[in-house]
Design a protein around this motif. Structure first.
Motif, short mmCIF file in Angstrom:
data_model
loop_
_atom_site.label_atom_id
_atom_site.label_comp_id
_atom_site.label_asym_id
_atom_site.label_seq_id
_atom_site.Cartn_x
_atom_site.Cartn_y
_atom_site.Cartn_z
N ASP A 7 40.47 44.02 48.62
CA ASP A 7 41.21 44.55 47.47
C ASP A 7 40.29 44.75 46.27
N VAL A 8 39.40 43.79 46.04
CA VAL A 8 38.56 43.83 44.84
C VAL A 8 37.17 44.38 45.11
N ARG B 1 36.38 34.70 41.44
CA ARG B 1 37.41 33.79 41.93
C ARG B 1 38.75 34.54 41.86
N LEU B 2 39.44 34.61 42.99
CA LEU B 2 40.68 35.39 43.05
C LEU B 2 41.91 34.49 43.04
N ALA C 24 42.89 43.71 37.71
CA ALA C 24 43.75 42.57 38.06
C ALA C 24 45.22 42.94 37.91
N LYS C 25 45.53 43.64 36.84
CA LYS C 25 46.92 44.06 36.61
C LYS C 25 47.39 45.04 37.68
N LYS C 26 46.54 45.99 38.00
CA LYS C 26 46.88 47.00 39.01
C LYS C 26 47.11 46.37 40.38
N LEU C 27 46.27 45.39 40.73
CA LEU C 27 46.35 44.75 42.04
C LEU C 27 47.38 43.61 42.07
N GLY C 28 47.76 43.12 40.90
CA GLY C 28 48.70 42.01 40.85
C GLY C 28 48.07 40.70 41.28
#
Length: 278
Positions: free
Chosen positions: A167-168, A159-160, A258-262
Motif C-alpha cells: 500500500d505504501v 511504521r504502519l 495516510a489519509k487516502k489509504l486510511g
C-alpha cells in the motif's frame, strides 16, 4: 598456462611463474596466485576507493531492507562485469548473514565460497583496491531507490498503523528518491534528530558572520535565531519541500497518503548512500 589463466584471470607471466613454482600442479598454482594476490591487495589497501556501486534489497511485502555500498578506485572498474557481480553478491551475502560488514564478508554466496573470498579474488583479477564499505539494515516497512548510475541510493523505513507494505510502496519509493536528490541532503526525519554537533557548528558560523557584518549583539542574536530555524527546516526530511512538488512539504505528502489509504504512517528513519561523498 591457459587453464590456469581461464580459472584465475591472472596475467600470463604470473601463471607461468606459479606453475613453475609448483611443478605444474594447477591446484597448487591457484593457491600460490591467491596468496600472491592477497599480498598485492595488502599493498593496495591504502589506495583511495572513491568509485563503486550501491545495491538495495527489500523483504517480502517490503518488510525489512538491506542497503550495501561496494567501492573501488576507478569508474571504469565500477562498470566492469566482475565488479558488478561482486556488488550483487555483496547484497546477497548481507541479506543472508544479518549483522554488518564483517558478517557479510564471512557469509557464503551462491557462486561458491564466501563474499570475502570473492572480494579478494576480484581485487586480484582487476588489480584495484576494493571494499565492502557499508551495510545498512532496517527491520520495519521499507522503500528504496537507487539512481540509474548505481552511485547513490536511499533506504527509508516507516511504521504502519494498518495496511500493507504494498500500500505504501509508492510513497516510500518517492521519499527514498527525495532523500537521494534533495539539496541540501536531509540528515534526520525531523528537526529533533539533527545532531547537536552539526547545530552547534552551524550556529558558530552564523554568529561569526553576524558579528563580522558589524551588527549589534541583539540584532545578531535575532539573525542567528532566524537562520538556525531555516537551517533545521532545510535539513529535516519532513520539513523539506518535496522534490516532485516543491509547494508540498514532505510531511504533508505523508499525511495525505495516510489519509487516502486510511492507515497510520510514521517515517522512522532513512539512510542515504553516496559513492565518493556524504
Amino acid at each position: 598456462v591457459k587453464e590456469l589463466r581461464d580459472r584465475t584471470s591472472a596475467p600470463m607471466m604470473e601463471c607461468r611463474a606459479a606453475l613453475e613454482a609448483t611443478g605444474g600442479d594447477v591446484e597448487a598454482a591457484i593457491k600460490v596466485l591467491r596468496e600472491r594476490g592477497v599480498a598485492k591487495a595488502a599493498k593496495r589497501a591504502d589506495r583511495v576507493t572513491s568509485e563503486g556501486l550501491v545495491r538495495i534489497g527489500l523483504g517480502e511485502d517490503h518488510q525489512g531492507g538491506v542497503a550495501i555500498m561496494v567501492t573501488c578506485e576507478t569508474d571504469f572498474t565500477a562498470r566492469n562485469e566482475a565488479f558488478v557481480k561482486l556488488a550483487d553478491a555483496a547484497l546477497e551475502a548481507a541479506r543472508l548473514a544479518g549483522g554488518g560488514v564483517e558478517e557479510a564478508l564471512a557469509a557464503p554466496i551462491s557462486a561458491g565460497g564466501t563474499l570475502g573470498q570473492l572480494l579478494d579474488d576480484t581485487k586480484t583479477k582487476i588489480h584495484e583496491n576494493m571494499a565492502l564499505q557499508s551495510v545498512t539494515r532496517f527491520e520495519g516497512t521499507c522503500g528504496s531507490y537507487v539512481h540509474f548510475d548505481g552511485k547513490s541510493g536511499a533506504l527509508v523505513e516507516a511504521r504502519l498503523g494498518g495496511g500493507s507494505g504494498a500500500d505504501v510502496a509508492p510513497l516510500l519509493r518517492d521519499l527514498a528518491m527525495h532523500v537521494v536528490a534533495a539539496v541540501p541532503a536531509p540528515v534526520s526525519v525531523d528537526a529533533s534528530g539533527i545532531p547537536q554537533s552539526l547545530i552547534d557548528q552551524e550556529r558558530e558560523i552564523f554568529i561569526k558572520q553576524a558579528v563580522d557584518s558589524g551588527k549589534p549583539p541583539e540584532i545578531a542574536e535575532k539573525m542567528v535565531t532566524g537562520r538556525m530555524k531555516k537551517f533545521t527546516a532545510e535539513r529535516a526530511l519532513l520539513d523539506q519541500p518535496f522534490i516532485k512538488d516543491p509547494a508540498t512539504p514532505v510531511k504533508k505528502l505523508v499525511e495525505d497518503a495516510a489519509k487516502k489509504l486510511g492507515v497510520g504512517i510514521e517515517i522512522t528513519r532513512f539512510e542515504r548512500l553516496q559513492v565518493g561523498g556524504d
